[in-house]
Design a protein around this motif. Structure first.
Motif, PDB file in Angstrom:
ATOM      1  N   PRO A 192       1.124  26.592  -2.509  1.00 19.93           N
ATOM      2  CA  PRO A 192       0.972  25.311  -1.809  1.00 19.93           C
ATOM      3  C   PRO A 192       1.089  24.086  -2.716  1.00 19.93           C
ATOM      4  O   PRO A 192       1.350  22.980  -2.233  1.00 19.93           O
ATOM      5  N   SER A 193       0.923  24.272  -4.031  1.00 19.06           N
ATOM      6  CA  SER A 193       0.988  23.102  -4.923  1.00 19.06           C
ATOM      7  C   SER A 193       2.429  22.670  -5.188  1.00 19.06           C
ATOM      8  O   SER A 193       2.669  21.652  -5.832  1.00 19.06           O
ATOM      9  N   SER A 194       3.394  23.439  -4.706  1.00 19.24           N
ATOM     10  CA  SER A 194       4.783  23.158  -5.076  1.00 19.24           C
ATOM     11  C   SER A 194       5.321  21.893  -4.408  1.00 19.24           C
ATOM     12  O   SER A 194       4.971  21.569  -3.276  1.00 19.24           O
ATOM     13  N   LEU A 232      12.978  20.115 -19.405  1.00 20.24           N
ATOM     14  CA  LEU A 232      11.791  20.961 -19.519  1.00 20.24           C
ATOM     15  C   LEU A 232      10.797  20.558 -18.435  1.00 20.24           C
ATOM     16  O   LEU A 232      10.577  19.367 -18.205  1.00 20.24           O
ATOM     17  N   ASP A 233      10.214  21.566 -17.754  1.00 19.03           N
ATOM     18  CA  ASP A 233       9.051  21.311 -16.898  1.00 19.03           C
ATOM     19  C   ASP A 233       7.906  22.161 -17.437  1.00 19.03           C
ATOM     20  O   ASP A 233       7.859  23.373 -17.211  1.00 19.03           O
ATOM     21  N   PRO A 234       6.981  21.538 -18.163  1.00 19.08           N
ATOM     22  CA  PRO A 234       5.913  22.308 -18.811  1.00 19.08           C
ATOM     23  C   PRO A 234       4.768  22.717 -17.885  1.00 19.08           C
ATOM     24  O   PRO A 234       3.899  23.482 -18.305  1.00 19.08           O
ATOM     25  N   PHE A 235       4.732  22.185 -16.664  1.00 17.75           N
ATOM     26  CA  PHE A 235       3.748  22.623 -15.653  1.00 17.75           C
ATOM     27  C   PHE A 235       4.569  23.127 -14.467  1.00 17.75           C
ATOM     28  O   PHE A 235       4.495  22.573 -13.368  1.00 17.75           O
ATOM     29  N   GLY A 255       4.794  25.587 -12.314  1.00 17.12           N
ATOM     30  CA  GLY A 255       4.316  26.137 -11.047  1.00 17.12           C
ATOM     31  C   GLY A 255       5.328  27.100 -10.443  1.00 17.12           C
ATOM     32  O   GLY A 255       5.906  27.941 -11.142  1.00 17.12           O
ATOM     33  N   ALA A 256       5.587  26.939  -9.136  1.00 13.95           N
ATOM     34  CA  ALA A 256       6.513  27.835  -8.437  1.00 13.95           C
ATOM     35  C   ALA A 256       7.983  27.499  -8.713  1.00 13.95           C
ATOM     36  O   ALA A 256       8.877  28.110  -8.140  1.00 13.95           O
ATOM     37  N   GLY A 257       8.223  26.491  -9.537  1.00 15.59           N
ATOM     38  CA  GLY A 257       9.597  26.201  -9.966  1.00 15.59           C
ATOM     39  C   GLY A 257      10.317  25.142  -9.144  1.00 15.59           C
ATOM     40  O   GLY A 257      11.548  25.029  -9.223  1.00 15.59           O
ATOM     41  N   GLY A 258       9.575  24.340  -8.386  1.00 12.35           N
ATOM     42  CA  GLY A 258      10.200  23.319  -7.526  1.00 12.35           C
ATOM     43  C   GLY A 258      11.166  22.405  -8.273  1.00 12.35           C
ATOM     44  O   GLY A 258      12.294  22.172  -7.818  1.00 12.35           O
ATOM     45  N   VAL A 259      10.752  21.907  -9.422  1.00 14.93           N
ATOM     46  CA  VAL A 259      11.604  20.997 -10.205  1.00 14.93           C
ATOM     47  C   VAL A 259      12.770  21.770 -10.818  1.00 14.93           C
ATOM     48  O   VAL A 259      13.925  21.325 -10.800  1.00 14.93           O
ATOM     49  N   LYS A 317       1.045  34.342 -13.135  1.00 14.23           N
ATOM     50  CA  LYS A 317       1.510  34.568 -11.758  1.00 14.23           C
ATOM     51  C   LYS A 317       2.576  33.528 -11.381  1.00 14.23           C
ATOM     52  O   LYS A 317       3.567  33.827 -10.720  1.00 14.23           O
ATOM     53  N   MET A 318       2.358  32.297 -11.827  1.00 14.48           N
ATOM     54  CA  MET A 318       3.310  31.218 -11.542  1.00 14.48           C
ATOM     55  C   MET A 318       4.631  31.460 -12.279  1.00 14.48           C
ATOM     56  O   MET A 318       5.706  31.219 -11.733  1.00 14.48           O
ATOM     57  N   VAL A 319       4.539  31.929 -13.500  1.00 12.30           N
ATOM     58  CA  VAL A 319       5.744  32.186 -14.301  1.00 12.30           C
ATOM     59  C   VAL A 319       6.614  33.215 -13.577  1.00 12.30           C
ATOM     60  O   VAL A 319       7.820  33.020 -13.390  1.00 12.30           O
ATOM     61  N   GLN A 367       5.183  31.881 -20.290  1.00  8.69           N
ATOM     62  CA  GLN A 367       3.782  31.486 -20.137  1.00  8.69           C
ATOM     63  C   GLN A 367       3.350  30.703 -21.378  1.00  8.69           C
ATOM     64  O   GLN A 367       3.509  31.167 -22.508  1.00  8.69           O
ATOM     65  N   GLU A 368       2.833  29.511 -21.163  1.00  4.76           N
ATOM     66  CA  GLU A 368       2.363  28.691 -22.291  1.00  4.76           C
ATOM     67  C   GLU A 368       1.516  27.546 -21.756  1.00  4.76           C
ATOM     68  O   GLU A 368       1.635  27.161 -20.587  1.00  4.76           O
ATOM     69  N   ASP A 369       0.689  27.018 -22.609  1.00  7.76           N
ATOM     70  CA  ASP A 369      -0.081  25.814 -22.290  1.00  7.76           C
ATOM     71  C   ASP A 369       0.823  24.614 -22.586  1.00  7.76           C
ATOM     72  O   ASP A 369       1.393  24.531 -23.684  1.00  7.76           O
ATOM     73  N   ALA A 370       0.944  23.714 -21.634  1.00  6.76           N
ATOM     74  CA  ALA A 370       1.853  22.564 -21.789  1.00  6.76           C
ATOM     75  C   ALA A 370       1.533  21.747 -23.038  1.00  6.76           C
ATOM     76  O   ALA A 370       2.391  21.055 -23.574  1.00  6.76           O
ATOM     77  N   ARG A 371       0.302  21.839 -23.507  1.00  8.80           N
ATOM     78  CA  ARG A 371      -0.104  21.041 -24.675  1.00  8.80           C
ATOM     79  C   ARG A 371       0.282  21.706 -25.984  1.00  8.80           C
ATOM     80  O   ARG A 371       0.137  21.126 -27.051  1.00  8.80           O
ATOM     81  N   LYS A 372       0.754  22.960 -25.875  1.00  7.71           N
ATOM     82  CA  LYS A 372       1.021  23.701 -27.126  1.00  7.71           C
ATOM     83  C   LYS A 372       2.487  24.095 -27.285  1.00  7.71           C
ATOM     84  O   LYS A 372       2.815  24.849 -28.204  1.00  7.71           O
ATOM     85  N   PRO A 419       2.175  17.626 -13.061  1.00  9.76           N
ATOM     86  CA  PRO A 419       0.998  18.336 -13.581  1.00  9.76           C
ATOM     87  C   PRO A 419      -0.077  18.507 -12.510  1.00  9.76           C
ATOM     88  O   PRO A 419       0.011  17.901 -11.443  1.00  9.76           O
ATOM     89  N   PRO A 420      -1.099  19.311 -12.798  1.00  7.25           N
ATOM     90  CA  PRO A 420      -2.155  19.468 -11.781  1.00  7.25           C
ATOM     91  C   PRO A 420      -2.894  18.157 -11.558  1.00  7.25           C
ATOM     92  O   PRO A 420      -2.994  17.342 -12.467  1.00  7.25           O
ATOM     93  N   TYR A 421      -3.374  17.960 -10.335  1.00  6.93           N
ATOM     94  CA  TYR A 421      -4.113  16.727 -10.016  1.00  6.93           C
ATOM     95  C   TYR A 421      -5.619  16.951 -10.100  1.00  6.93           C
ATOM     96  O   TYR A 421      -6.373  15.995 -10.116  1.00  6.93           O
TER      97      TYR A 421
HETATM   98  C1  LIG Z   1       1.170  20.891  -9.278  1.00  2.00           C
HETATM   99  S1  LIG Z   1       1.535  22.446  -9.938  1.00  2.00           S
HETATM  100  C2  LIG Z   1       3.253  22.305 -10.329  1.00  2.00           C
HETATM  101  C3  LIG Z   1       4.128  22.469  -9.150  1.00  2.00           C
HETATM  102  C4  LIG Z   1       5.603  22.538  -9.485  1.00  2.00           C
HETATM  103  N1  LIG Z   1       6.107  21.248  -9.910  1.00  2.00           N
HETATM  104  C5  LIG Z   1       6.390  23.029  -8.287  1.00  2.00           C
HETATM  105  O1  LIG Z   1       7.061  22.207  -7.631  1.00  2.00           O
HETATM  106  O2  LIG Z   1       6.349  24.221  -7.990  1.00  2.00           O
HETATM  107  C6  LIG Z   1       0.769  22.387 -11.504  1.00  2.00           C
HETATM  108  C7  LIG Z   1       0.901  23.652 -12.330  1.00  2.00           C
HETATM  109  O3  LIG Z   1       0.373  23.387 -13.630  1.00  2.00           O
HETATM  110  C8  LIG Z   1      -0.167  24.596 -14.144  1.00  2.00           C
HETATM  111  N2  LIG Z   1      -1.064  24.239 -15.263  1.00  2.00           N
HETATM  112  C9  LIG Z   1      -2.333  23.767 -15.243  1.00  2.00           C
HETATM  113  N3  LIG Z   1      -2.757  23.502 -16.502  1.00  2.00           N
HETATM  114  C10 LIG Z   1      -1.735  23.811 -17.330  1.00  2.00           C
HETATM  115  C11 LIG Z   1      -1.531  23.733 -18.727  1.00  2.00           C
HETATM  116  N4  LIG Z   1      -2.481  23.286 -19.552  1.00  2.00           N
HETATM  117  N5  LIG Z   1      -0.336  24.109 -19.228  1.00  2.00           N
HETATM  118  C12 LIG Z   1       0.646  24.566 -18.423  1.00  2.00           C
HETATM  119  N6  LIG Z   1       0.511  24.676 -17.088  1.00  2.00           N
HETATM  120  C13 LIG Z   1      -0.652  24.287 -16.551  1.00  2.00           C
HETATM  121  C14 LIG Z   1      -0.832  25.248 -12.953  1.00  2.00           C
HETATM  122  O4  LIG Z   1      -0.933  26.648 -13.141  1.00  2.00           O
HETATM  123  C15 LIG Z   1       0.133  24.856 -11.817  1.00  2.00           C
HETATM  124  O5  LIG Z   1       1.038  25.900 -11.564  1.00  2.00           O
END
Ligand SMILES: C[S@@+](CC[C@H](N)C(=O)[O-])C[C@H]1O[C@@H](n2cnc3c(N)ncnc32)[C@H](O)[C@@H]1O
Length: 343
Positions: free
Chosen positions: A168-170, A192-195, A197-201, A220-222, A241-246, A260-262
């Motif tokens: 639903p966050s996509s 690059l899309d570092p967050f 999610g389901a790959g919308g961008v 799971k998102m990856v 799979q990675e943390d966007a900050r790293k 990014p997440p809200y």
């Molecule tokens: C709003 S969703 C992205 C939706 C995506 N743009 C789409 O259209 O499918 C935010 C994503 O950020 C991920 N996320 C949260 N913290 C993160 C972090 N520190 N590094 C990378 N991903 C993170 C969440 O798992 C989530 O899938």
């Protein structure tokens, strides 16, 4: 060349900005000659008609402009056109009126009749070779030959709930595509899309031939993003799979586009999000080319100005999209200064 665009009126600014962003990246020189009520006329040094049709999200149709006039001079103008050199064997006239009292149907018949007498092309309303697009806006009249319609079907079948992996966050595919366009990248370049999610961008960028790299902290998102990318036939991607900050990419990307997440929680008052966003921007700076664009969505309650103050980004454009009573999404178009800190 001059183009006549009929844009979506879902937002007062974004559709015009999306066109300008695509022209910024695809032309050396262009001019906006008219912009009102969802109608836009642009002149450019490149034949970008097909590119606009393929890339734009907040648009309906792109035509090659024949002329722009007012109602009084309309007939004279139609008589002066060499229709045989423009039309195929058959044609149809389509009239759109915005802030105009004319009857579209009557005008289609009238204009169609005049062109029919002036050319050897025949009227065919079912399957014409050429579409004569006419727009009446206030006292102005625009004539064009349709290059193409925006692929509405794609934006429908790519909706989050219609993809094999749903979350639903996509993002809705239209805003995702528009964000990619606002990032001003060409076919063959890399985002690059570092967050991710389901790959919308990533899907929307991949659909227009941009190479895509994505990561998400959640495994799971990856997996889901990869499944979705494959479903849409996108081949040039890397998702991990990675943390966007790293993230540490070997090669810098041309742009970053992300949502990014809200973390909607009144208790945090956006403070934790600010920290996440700030740390992400520091890493984004290291993975983005100088002068590259970061197009980033954010919720209204996070103060992006305050966060970017301490980074190498400056704000170029900002748009507000109201999602519901308590949430407005902000689309921030940021530019990275070069390493010396110059603009
Ligand atoms: C709003 S969703 C992205 C939706 C995506 N743009 C789409 O259209 O499918 C935010 C994503 O950020 C991920 N996320 C949260 N913290 C993160 C972090 N520190 N590094 C990378 N991903 C993170 C969440 O798992 C989530 O899938």
């Amino acid at each position: 060349m001059e183009f006549l665009l009929i844009l979506s009126r879902e937002h007062p600014k974004i559709p015009y900005s999306e066109v300008k962003a695509v022209l910024d990246v695809e032309c050396n020189n262009y001019n906006v000659k008219y912009q009102k009520d969802g109608i836009m006329v642009v002149s450019s040094d490149e034949d970008v008609g097909e590119i606009l049709v393929n890339r734009l999200a907040y648009a309906h149709e792109v035509s090659k402009l024949l002329f722009m006039t007012n109602i009084e001079n309309l007939k004279d103008k139609i008589l002066k056109v060499d229709w045989d050199s423009i039309l195929g064997q058959t044609f149809a006239v389509r009239v759109k009126r915005i802030n105009s009292e004319i009857s579209s149907r009557e005008m289609e018949v009238k204009i169609g009749g005049i062109i029919d007498r002036l050319s050897s092309s025949k009227v065919n309303l079912e399957n014409p070779e050429s579409f004569v697009r006419v727009v009446f806006n206030d006292s102005k009249v625009f004539f064009g030959i349709r290059i193409g319609k925006i692929n509405k079907k794609h934006f429908n079948i790519a909706k989050p709930h219609k993809r094999p992996f749903f979350h639903p966050s996509s993002l809705d595919p239209k805003i995702a595509r528009c964000m990619v366009n606002l990032a001003r990248v060409k076919k063959g370049e890399k985002i690059l899309d570092p967050f991710c999610g389901a790959g919308g961008v990533l899907i929307e960028a991949g659909m227009i031939g941009i190479k895509v790299i994505g990561c998400d902290i959640d495994k799971k998102m990856v997996k889901g993003a990869i499944e979705n990318l494959k479903y849409f036939g996108i081949k040039d991607f890397k998702v991990f799979q990675e943390d966007a900050r790293k993230i540490k990419l070997k090669e810098k990307v041309d742009a970053i586009v992300t949502d990014p997440p809200y973390g909607i929680s009144t208790s945090t008052k956006g403070e934790e999000l600010s920290k996440l966003y700030y740390e992400f921007l520091l890493s984004a700076k290291d993975n983005l080319k100088d002068n590259g664009i970061l197009c980033m969505a954010s919720p209204h309650f996070v103060d992006i100005d305050k966060i970017i103050g301490k980074t190498k980004f400056k704000i170029l454009e900002r748009y507000e999209i109201r999602l519901h009573k308590s949430l407005t999404r902000i689309i921030n178009v940021l530019k990275k200064f070069n390493e010396k800190g110059e603009n």
